[in-house]
Design an enzyme around this catalytic site. Structure first.
Site, mmCIF file in Angstrom:
data_model
loop_
_atom_site.group_PDB
_atom_site.id
_atom_site.type_symbol
_atom_site.label_atom_id
_atom_site.label_comp_id
_atom_site.label_asym_id
_atom_site.label_seq_id
_atom_site.Cartn_x
_atom_site.Cartn_y
_atom_site.Cartn_z
ATOM 1 N N VAL A 139 2.354 18.134 8.299
ATOM 2 C CA VAL A 139 3.054 18.096 7.002
ATOM 3 C C VAL A 139 3.966 19.307 6.873
ATOM 4 O O VAL A 139 4.393 19.664 5.768
ATOM 5 C CB VAL A 139 2.058 18.044 5.821
ATOM 6 N N ASP A 140 4.299 19.909 8.029
ATOM 7 C CA ASP A 140 5.141 21.116 8.012
ATOM 8 C C ASP A 140 6.468 20.887 7.306
ATOM 9 O O ASP A 140 6.972 21.768 6.601
ATOM 10 C CB ASP A 140 5.366 21.606 9.445
ATOM 11 N N LEU A 141 7.015 19.680 7.446
ATOM 12 C CA LEU A 141 8.324 19.427 6.819
ATOM 13 C C LEU A 141 8.210 19.338 5.301
ATOM 14 O O LEU A 141 9.113 19.736 4.568
ATOM 15 C CB LEU A 141 8.945 18.154 7.400
ATOM 16 N N ARG A 192 -8.758 -0.612 4.349
ATOM 17 C CA ARG A 192 -7.865 0.408 3.793
ATOM 18 C C ARG A 192 -6.512 -0.207 3.460
ATOM 19 O O ARG A 192 -5.819 0.272 2.560
ATOM 20 C CB ARG A 192 -7.661 1.542 4.807
ATOM 21 N N ILE A 222 7.373 6.788 17.170
ATOM 22 C CA ILE A 222 7.097 7.517 15.927
ATOM 23 C C ILE A 222 5.853 8.382 16.047
ATOM 24 O O ILE A 222 5.858 9.551 15.662
ATOM 25 C CB ILE A 222 6.935 6.524 14.739
ATOM 26 N N ASP A 263 4.333 0.349 12.152
ATOM 27 C CA ASP A 263 3.112 -0.248 11.583
ATOM 28 C C ASP A 263 2.923 -1.696 12.009
ATOM 29 O O ASP A 263 1.898 -2.292 11.693
ATOM 30 C CB ASP A 263 3.146 -0.170 10.047
ATOM 31 N N ARG A 297 0.224 14.251 12.998
ATOM 32 C CA ARG A 297 0.725 13.916 11.657
ATOM 33 C C ARG A 297 0.806 15.170 10.785
ATOM 34 O O ARG A 297 0.166 15.299 9.758
ATOM 35 C CB ARG A 297 -0.149 12.835 11.028
ATOM 36 N N LYS A 349 0.849 -1.205 0.000
ATOM 37 C CA LYS A 349 0.000 0.000 0.000
ATOM 38 C C LYS A 349 0.881 1.250 0.000
ATOM 39 O O LYS A 349 0.639 2.196 -0.750
ATOM 40 C CB LYS A 349 -0.885 0.006 1.237
ATOM 41 N N ASN A 350 1.927 1.234 0.860
ATOM 42 C CA ASN A 350 2.713 2.462 1.055
ATOM 43 C C ASN A 350 3.747 2.719 -0.030
ATOM 44 O O ASN A 350 4.510 3.678 0.056
ATOM 45 C CB ASN A 350 3.345 2.467 2.454
ATOM 46 N N CYS A 371 -5.275 12.399 12.479
ATOM 47 C CA CYS A 371 -5.932 11.089 12.388
ATOM 48 C C CYS A 371 -5.798 10.447 13.775
ATOM 49 O O CYS A 371 -5.178 10.991 14.675
ATOM 50 C CB CYS A 371 -5.313 10.256 11.286
ATOM 51 N N ARG A 425 -4.733 10.481 4.225
ATOM 52 C CA ARG A 425 -3.603 11.396 4.382
ATOM 53 C C ARG A 425 -2.608 11.282 3.242
ATOM 54 O O ARG A 425 -1.952 12.240 2.891
ATOM 55 C CB ARG A 425 -2.832 11.067 5.653
HETATM 56 C C1 EPZ Z 1 4.128 6.882 6.501
HETATM 57 O O1 EPZ Z 1 3.322 7.893 7.073
HETATM 58 C C2 EPZ Z 1 3.219 5.677 6.320
HETATM 59 N N1 EPZ Z 1 2.136 6.021 5.403
HETATM 60 C C3 EPZ Z 1 2.647 5.255 7.675
HETATM 61 O O2 EPZ Z 1 1.872 4.088 7.462
HETATM 62 C C4 EPZ Z 1 3.815 4.919 8.605
HETATM 63 O O3 EPZ Z 1 3.304 4.586 9.878
HETATM 64 C C5 EPZ Z 1 4.753 6.121 8.715
HETATM 65 O O4 EPZ Z 1 5.194 6.517 7.391
HETATM 66 C C6 EPZ Z 1 5.984 5.821 9.553
HETATM 67 O O5 EPZ Z 1 6.678 4.733 9.019
HETATM 68 C C7 EPZ Z 1 2.395 6.045 4.074
HETATM 69 O O6 EPZ Z 1 3.505 5.790 3.630
HETATM 70 C C8 EPZ Z 1 1.244 6.388 3.176
HETATM 71 P P1 EPZ Z 1 6.041 10.222 8.764
HETATM 72 P P2 EPZ Z 1 3.880 9.406 7.157
HETATM 73 O O7 EPZ Z 1 5.941 11.481 7.981
HETATM 74 O O8 EPZ Z 1 4.770 9.677 6.022
HETATM 75 C C9 EPZ Z 1 5.830 13.536 12.136
HETATM 76 C C10 EPZ Z 1 0.026 2.677 7.763
HETATM 77 O O9 EPZ Z 1 -0.489 2.158 8.751
HETATM 78 N N2 EPZ Z 1 5.869 14.514 11.020
HETATM 79 O O10 EPZ Z 1 7.254 9.367 8.591
HETATM 80 O O11 EPZ Z 1 2.706 10.277 7.393
HETATM 81 C C11 EPZ Z 1 4.550 12.731 12.129
HETATM 82 O O12 EPZ Z 1 3.521 13.410 12.823
HETATM 83 C C12 EPZ Z 1 0.465 4.115 7.812
HETATM 84 O O13 EPZ Z 1 0.238 2.103 6.657
HETATM 85 C C13 EPZ Z 1 5.828 15.874 11.304
HETATM 86 O O14 EPZ Z 1 5.737 16.277 12.464
HETATM 87 O O15 EPZ Z 1 4.754 9.326 8.480
HETATM 88 C C14 EPZ Z 1 4.955 11.452 12.817
HETATM 89 O O16 EPZ Z 1 4.848 11.639 14.219
HETATM 90 C C15 EPZ Z 1 0.193 4.749 9.168
HETATM 91 N N3 EPZ Z 1 5.859 16.764 10.279
HETATM 92 C C16 EPZ Z 1 6.430 11.280 12.414
HETATM 93 O O17 EPZ Z 1 6.860 12.559 11.932
HETATM 94 C C17 EPZ Z 1 5.929 16.368 8.968
HETATM 95 O O18 EPZ Z 1 5.968 17.222 8.053
HETATM 96 C C18 EPZ Z 1 6.665 10.268 11.319
HETATM 97 O O19 EPZ Z 1 5.777 10.596 10.283
HETATM 98 C C19 EPZ Z 1 5.965 14.981 8.698
HETATM 99 C C20 EPZ Z 1 5.946 14.078 9.737
#
Ligand code: EPZ
Length: 427
Positions: free
Chosen positions: A125-127, A406, A336, A314, A123, A23-24, A118, A94
């Site tokens: 997206v500031d980065l 999902r 995480i 995950d 979660r 999926k990812n 969520c 998302r």
């Molecule tokens: C991806 O989410 C995956 N989703 C998630 O899988 C997975 O749990 C996660 O990576 C961690 O491995 C997809 O790939 C579609 P992150 P993502 O950005 O990219 C914080 C599942 O169950 N953060 O690596 O959204 C964030 O809040 C899903 O399949 C910021 O603060 O995760 C989190 O605490 C769930 N600002 C941490 O970083 C940002 O701009 C890691 O998030 C981006 C992230």
């Protein structure tokens, strides 16, 4: 119509499960279709609700596509109808944020709704946004919308990520393929799906090196072309079924996966008293992995979730379910996400003994769980309840199945073929 799943526990799972496409990776790969006016043919795309949500969003934007047939779909983003990815699409999934980078890179403009939070955390997206600004995009946020524009195109530069965000890395990677000059992503996510996305982009004509490591370099090109690409197997699905084999004291052959994507899990399972055997065939990039328990009662094993190649967040909920029947006490730390223990109250209602102390859940094993009515909340918490139902005494009803659909293709059929007493019904 809401659907629920009725599970009568106690049957060891024995048999073979074919692992579906990830999926990812499917989600960013579908978004990558926006980067070219050529035909992008994707294979082993899993038939999941999140994939359907992304396809609906791409159709809304104006991407031409055929039907998803036997895992294959062909997409062509010749010209778009709109550059506005509305709230209705983004709130459902998302991963929709993944259209931002490609839209700004190729069309120099985008309006994408801020993804809501969520169940598992804010979660942000500031980065993603800071990186695009660093590459020359101007970004404003009004009425819950991200408005991005780069009338002169994006400019390559060094992007240093404070955390190795997975979709953040993917958005920057896709945007940088069409930027002017060199972009280096420092502290890039190293998940296999990120590296595989880079492989897809390279097949489309992008110039990328270092993918799969923490420093990725992209030399921007003028345009990308269409290509053919096969989605890699879903390591989280495979890990989930490996845990199911251990939980039910069964023996499963997981077809078409990759041990290296699950090394941290199999290391923890080994300590818990679970054996695995990897079967490799010459010329096949992927492997089959046989998993079974070699001990009467599971050993307690403490884990911490970390970015790849560490223990995947995950798989945290699923591993916690395994620890609820261990012969001791295990500490499970979630590093995480700030709220990824939504499965704990539901597991506790099944007789699990779990106490939460900040980021750590302390699980004291019980002889068995008891079936009851439970509520799914987020994708991985939901599947941890299905796993609990497979081992519990009596009958478990898991409600709100849309969470599971999902991310798990045909989960009831796959489990049923291995002996699970499981049926889905509409409430
Ligand atoms: C991806 O989410 C995956 N989703 C998630 O899988 C997975 O749990 C996660 O990576 C961690 O491995 C997809 O790939 C579609 P992150 P993502 O950005 O990219 C914080 C599942 O169950 N953060 O690596 O959204 C964030 O809040 C899903 O399949 C910021 O603060 O995760 C989190 O605490 C769930 N600002 C941490 O970083 C940002 O701009 C890691 O998030 C981006 C992230």
């Amino acid at each position: 119509m809401l659907q629920s799943m009725k599970i009568s526990g106690g049957t060891p799972l024995v048999g073979t499960i074919e692992i579906s496409g990830a999926k990812n990776l499917a989600l960013p790969a579908l978004a990558a279709s926006l980067l070219t006016d050529g035909n992008l043919s994707l294979h082993r795309v899993p038939n999941l609700e999140d994939v359907k949500s992304m396809l609906r969003l791409l159709v809304h934007l104006g991407v031409d596509m055929g039907d998803l047939m036997a895992g294959t779909i062909i997409l062509t983003a010749n010209g778009l109808k709109t550059l506005d990815a509305g709230y209705d699409f983004v709130r459902k999934m998302r991963g929709s944020i993944l259209v931002l980078g490609p839209l700004v890179a190729r069309f120099r403009k985008a309006a994408v709704s801020l993804p809501g939070g969520c169940a598992i955390g804010a979660r942000g997206v500031d980065l993603h946004l800071k990186a695009l600004e660093h590459m020359g995009a101007s970004i404003t946020i009004e009425n819950g919308y991200i408005n991005a524009s780069a009338p002169n195109g994006l400019i390559g530069c060094d992007i240093i990520l404070p955390i190795p965000t997975v979709t953040g890395t993917e958005n920057i990677l896709m945007a940088a393929t069409l930027a002017k000059g060199i972009t280096r992503i420092i502290n890039a996510a190293m998940e296999p799906e990120v590296a595989a996305l880079a492989d897809l982009l390279i097949k489309m004509g992008a110039k990328i090196t270092g993918h799969g490591s923490s420093i990725v370099t992209i030399d921007g090109v003028d345009s990308l072309s269409g290509t053919d690409f096969t989605i890699l197997p879903d390591r989280i699905e495979a890990g989930t079924y490996a845990i199911a084999a251990a939980l039910t004291n069964g023996k499963l052959l997981l077809k078409n996966c990759k041990y290296d994507h699950l090394a941290a899990l199999f290391d923890a399972l080994h300590l818990a008293g679970v054996t695995h055997q990897v079967h490799r065939e010459a010329g096949n990039e992927y492997e089959d992995i046989e998993v079974w328990r070699n001990i009467e009662i599971i050993n307690p094993v403490s884990i911490q979730t970390t970015p790849f190649p560490g223990f995947a967040t995950d798989l945290q909920a699923q591993f916690m379910t395994l620890m609820t029947i261990c012969n001791g006490t295990a500490a499970i730390t979630e590093n995480i996400f700030e709220n990824r223990f939504m499965h704990v109250p539901e597991l506790s209602r099944m007789g699990a003994n779990i106490s939460i102390h900040g980021k750590t859940a302390i699980v004291t094993g019980q002889p068995f769980l008891r079936g009851t009515n439970v509520m799914a909340t987020d994708l991985r918490a939901s599947v941890s309840l299905v796993l609990a139902g497979l081992t519990a005494h009596g009958e478990t009803i898991v409600n709100r199945l849309y969470h599971i659909d999902r991310g798990y293709e045909n989960i009831d059929q796959k489990l049923r073929t291995c002996g699970a007493n499981i049926e889905r019904f509409t409430v």
